[in-house]
Design an enzyme around this catalytic site. Sequence first.
Site, PDB file in Angstrom:
ATOM      1  N   THR A 104      -4.412  -3.652   7.391  1.00  0.00           N
ATOM      2  CA  THR A 104      -4.547  -2.397   8.126  1.00  0.00           C
ATOM      3  C   THR A 104      -4.519  -1.184   7.218  1.00  0.00           C
ATOM      4  O   THR A 104      -5.129  -0.159   7.527  1.00  0.00           O
ATOM      5  CB  THR A 104      -3.435  -2.263   9.182  1.00  0.00           C
ATOM      6  OG1 THR A 104      -2.166  -2.393   8.535  1.00  0.00           O
ATOM      7  CG2 THR A 104      -3.565  -3.327  10.248  1.00  0.00           C
ATOM      8  N   CYS A 105      -3.800  -1.279   6.091  1.00  0.00           N
ATOM      9  CA  CYS A 105      -3.705  -0.120   5.208  1.00  0.00           C
ATOM     10  C   CYS A 105      -5.036   0.205   4.554  1.00  0.00           C
ATOM     11  O   CYS A 105      -5.241   1.320   4.073  1.00  0.00           O
ATOM     12  CB  CYS A 105      -2.649  -0.368   4.137  1.00  0.00           C
ATOM     13  SG  CYS A 105      -1.008  -0.549   4.836  1.00  0.00           S
ATOM     14  N   ALA A 106      -5.940  -0.790   4.508  1.00  0.00           N
ATOM     15  CA  ALA A 106      -7.258  -0.572   3.920  1.00  0.00           C
ATOM     16  C   ALA A 106      -8.359  -0.659   4.971  1.00  0.00           C
ATOM     17  O   ALA A 106      -9.535  -0.623   4.619  1.00  0.00           O
ATOM     18  CB  ALA A 106      -7.505  -1.597   2.816  1.00  0.00           C
TER      19      ALA A 106
ATOM     20  N   THR B 103       3.786  -2.237   4.519  1.00  0.00           N
ATOM     21  CA  THR B 103       4.164  -0.823   4.455  1.00  0.00           C
ATOM     22  C   THR B 103       2.910  -0.007   4.193  1.00  0.00           C
ATOM     23  O   THR B 103       1.874  -0.547   3.802  1.00  0.00           O
ATOM     24  CB  THR B 103       5.202  -0.579   3.344  1.00  0.00           C
ATOM     25  OG1 THR B 103       5.594   0.801   3.360  1.00  0.00           O
ATOM     26  CG2 THR B 103       4.621  -0.902   1.975  1.00  0.00           C
TER      27      THR B 103
ATOM     28  N   THR C  55       0.833  -1.192   0.000  1.00  0.00           N
ATOM     29  CA  THR C  55       0.000   0.000   0.000  1.00  0.00           C
ATOM     30  C   THR C  55       0.862   1.235   0.000  1.00  0.00           C
ATOM     31  O   THR C  55       1.826   1.333   0.716  1.00  0.00           O
ATOM     32  CB  THR C  55      -0.907   0.021   1.250  1.00  0.00           C
ATOM     33  OG1 THR C  55      -1.701  -1.153   1.237  1.00  0.00           O
ATOM     34  CG2 THR C  55      -1.807   1.222   1.257  1.00  0.00           C
TER      35      THR C  55
END
Length: 523
Positions: free
Chosen positions: A489-491, A161, A111
């Site tokens: 977690t990035c989304a 990341t 991400t």
Amino acid sequence: MNRFTFHLMSHERIYAFAEGRIDDLDNLKVAVPAVPQNEFVSSKLTEKLEQQMRDPLAVSIGGMPSWCNQLMTSCPFLFGFEARCKYFRLAAFGSLQVQPHLPSHNNSGSTSERRSNAGSLPRKKFLVCRDSILDSATQMMDLHARHKVVLEVEYKEEVGTGLGPTLEFYTLVSHEFQNSGMGMWREDHNSSSSTKSLLAGDSGVVVSLFGLFPRPWSPTVNASNETQFSKVIKKFVLLGQVVAKALQDGRVLDLPFSKAFYKLILGQELCVYDIQSFDPELGRAVLEFKAIVDRKRFLDSACGENTSSKFDSCFRNTRIDDLCLDFTVPGYPDYVLTSGDGYEMVNMSNLEEYVSLIVDATLSAGISRQVEAFKSGFNQVFPIKHLQVFTEEELERLLCGERDSWAQSNELLDHIKFDHGYTVSSPPIINLLEIIQEFGHEQRRAFLQFVTGAPRLPPGGLASLNPKLTIVRKLCSKWADADLPSVMTCANYLKLPPYTSKERMKEKLLYAITEGQGSFHLS
């Protein structure tokens, strides 16, 4: 008047005690509800300011009209909170971007963050080590504090990341700053040892029920403490850098600062009435001593100094001499307030000076170097004066996000997306929403950190979470009850197996949010 109601009422009670209109020290207590901040907002001025900020020509050429800057400097309370947030970003960063961390997925599956508009800041990746979070933060700030770049974190030997790891990094840094061995903060000396153990657990964090406030250090630090104090100063510089960078990049911190420390950040002066906000026991004792001193002075002026003998037993039926107070800061015996003949112990004749020295050590001389170090670090990122358009409560909301009020049924249904096999009426979803509402405070924080990377929601709560919290059906290899939930977690993306019962789901979810922290790997 609204902001200083408590100070004014406390002053009046002390004056009434001095004049003998009240005789009980318990009557010095004041509880005054403040007028809500939005009562002072002018909708017309707010809309006019919004119009000015929507004008790209006015923003890009010569800045805002003078009336905007003048009113914002002298009377920021006239404008709504959202308008002041926009003005702050424009003044501090030259951009109206509100959420600079909008994620996008690249072809490799990791991400990255794209620019939310043409004025957004460029991105910079930084490799950090979990085993030395503060050292990594120091290196990061040394390299990038003075540069207008959005920092993105990746961990050594981990593949994740982007937004999730970055938010987790700021959370880990926040927790490191609360280490009790660092000597940065006052600790709650009045809590019982069992209460402290319950609050701190085995983590070694500072116990402070009323928020973090700088620990007093003597202006004449002796040689044995000089090395430790120099480390404290460096940590406050780093803290200032981290706080400023978090505000610049739109990151949420997990730092429970006290209201009084927020006042110092905003450039406000503290007085004796502020002590109660972070140390109620000390604050109350100091005000009661002050009331006794003021009564003695009043009666001496009215009746002559022959009345002074009455006041040796005036403090809750105990002579001041019998309190066995010495001239050190309560809770910090190494901080000697003064020395010389007649200052070994506190008595009625030197009580006034004792109160003055305690207030000075607690609010000024004992913390001024730490506060200046914090501001110097902060100013490396952007001028701290730009924060003065906010109140203490608003600054806390900007920096630390929303409090634990997001788990209401309507809030969850309105701001969570259900996809890929789940709908709002799916039995696993119904079970999940019930479980979230049954969670305690710490469990909700752990759930948020597991799904988003941070234990707190951004300002605006679930509605402001970007991307939207999404829950999808997880495809299980054999038996759903044997699998654990997983996340991106990035989304803000939770992959939830279709467990056969609510009890099994709660068991697996609690295990995941407890044990599934601390690394970012492909699921």
